[in-house]
Scaffold this motif. Structure first.
Motif, PDB file in Angstrom:
ATOM      1  N   TYR A  88      58.972 -15.634  17.460  1.00 29.01           N
ATOM      2  CA  TYR A  88      59.505 -16.654  16.568  1.00 29.01           C
ATOM      3  C   TYR A  88      59.807 -17.885  17.398  1.00 29.01           C
ATOM      4  N   SER A 138      58.476 -17.514  10.389  1.00 27.48           N
ATOM      5  CA  SER A 138      57.938 -16.716  11.491  1.00 27.48           C
ATOM      6  C   SER A 138      56.598 -17.218  12.002  1.00 27.48           C
ATOM      7  N   ALA A 193      64.284 -12.526  15.605  1.00 29.67           N
ATOM      8  CA  ALA A 193      63.333 -12.612  16.714  1.00 29.67           C
ATOM      9  C   ALA A 193      63.596 -11.508  17.724  1.00 29.67           C
ATOM     10  N   SER A 221      59.479 -11.940   8.187  1.00 28.88           N
ATOM     11  CA  SER A 221      60.345 -12.716   7.309  1.00 28.88           C
ATOM     12  C   SER A 221      59.842 -12.696   5.883  1.00 28.88           C
TER      13      SER A 221
END
Length: 344
Positions: A46, A287, A26, A32
């Protein structure tokens, strides 16, 4: 889809390493597992407080193993479906392969193209409840049957038929994890005698169907969702098709819808065509703010259902996360009034 989900998930089951990884990613603003956000989405933070839990699902799993099916197959109320469908460019025809074998014993064939709205020029669009019931009765399935769906690739077209049965409110439907390849690998019995389609007996059953319209997203609704940006739009096609680097196999414009997130369907599968375990599935969606809801899209409404099945396994089972844009890219790219973006 415009309402936030009330589903609550917790971090208590997450390892410290997983939490640290999410926080570090993040901070760097990274995606991701190959997930890509469409242009215009901007920075998406995130939300570790909305990460997935590894707790047991609230209901039975949507997939079963070969061992489970082998036991269930002995029941007269178990109906096994070969739902194999292949992209036209492959030259493969699911029904022809089904007739020749090998097959799971006593399997019937479900033709995705026949069980569709033949008045719509788009490929295999959902039929009406009446037409679906007529077709399912034709292949010999009753209301009280437990339906097990597989395909010959492993996990490709079977989830589409699983989703169709759920859409028409048949509750007892499951996907054979790994499909026919897993069945063969397990050394379980096979039918190898070629079937003469003319010799198949007439089947008289009492299947009924009722639509759950919240699971189906129309073209107009999709345009509204794209413009509003309030709901996650999962485009499960390959990265190359999403970015426009690869030509569309149907000769349509290449690229993606504004505000779409690229989650290629193979991210939720292992190398053997089986759905990943929940502990790994959760990281695919780490995410994404799942409270915004999800609509999934693909090329023609088939592989989007693989990702819908993955979300189902993680407990996201209502229309807020199981919506499928049935017209998919075939419809969006054909409409010159719809914006198409290229790149990430």
């Amino acid at each position: 889809f415009l309402r936030y989900s009330t589903q609550k998930v917790f971090l208590s089951s997450m390892s410290s390493a997983m939490m640290l990884s999410i926080l570090m990613r993040a901070a760097r603003g990274e995606g991701s597992m190959g997930i890509r956000h469409g242009a215009r989405t901007g920075f998406r933070s995130y939300r570790t407080t909305r990460a997935f839990a590894s707790q047991a699902p609230s209901r039975q799993s949507g997939v079963i193993s070969t061992e489970e099916l082998n036991k269930m197959a002995k029941s007269a109320s178990t109906r096994i479906i070969d739902a194999s469908w292949h992209m036209p460019a492959t030259g493969r025809v699911g029904y022809e392969e089904y007739l020749k074998g090998p097959r799971v014993p006593n399997a019937v064939f479900f033709d995705i193209d026949r069980a569709s709205d033949d008045s719509n020029p788009l490929p295999h669009m959902l039929p009406s409840a009446t037409d679906f019931a007529d077709y399912v009765n034709e292949i010999g399935i009753n209301d009280n049957d437990t339906v097990i769906v597989y395909d010959t690739i492993g996990m490709f077209s079977a989830p589409r038929v699983w989703w169709m049965f759920r859409y028409f409110q048949h509750p007892n439907v499951y996907v054979l994890n790994g499909g026919l390849p897993a069945w063969i690998e397990s050394g379980l019995p096979l039918e190898t005698t070629e079937i003469d389609p003319k010799s198949q007996p007439e089947k008289l059953t009492n299947f009924s169907a009722k639509e759950q319209k919240g699971f189906l997203v129309s073209h107009q609704k999709m345009k509204e969702l794209v413009n509003s940006g309030v709901t996650n739009i999962f485009d499960v096609r390959s990265k190359e098709r999403f970015t426009g680097q690869a030509p569309d196999p149907r000769g349509l414009r290449s690229g993606h819808m504004p505000n779409a997130v690229n989650i290629p369907f193979n991210l939720v599968l292992d190398s053997n065509g089986k759905l990943l375990p929940n502990s790994k599935l959760s990281s695919v969606f780490a995410s994404v703010d799942m409270e915004k809801g999800v609509v999934s899209s693909c090329g023609s409404g088939v592989t989007a259902c693989i990702v819908a099945l993955a979300m189902y396994e993680l407990g996201f089972r209502s229309h807020q996360h199981q919506g499928i844009y049935d017209g998919a890219w075939s419809e969006w790219a054909s409409d010159e009034g719809c914006e198409v973006l290229k790149g990430d």
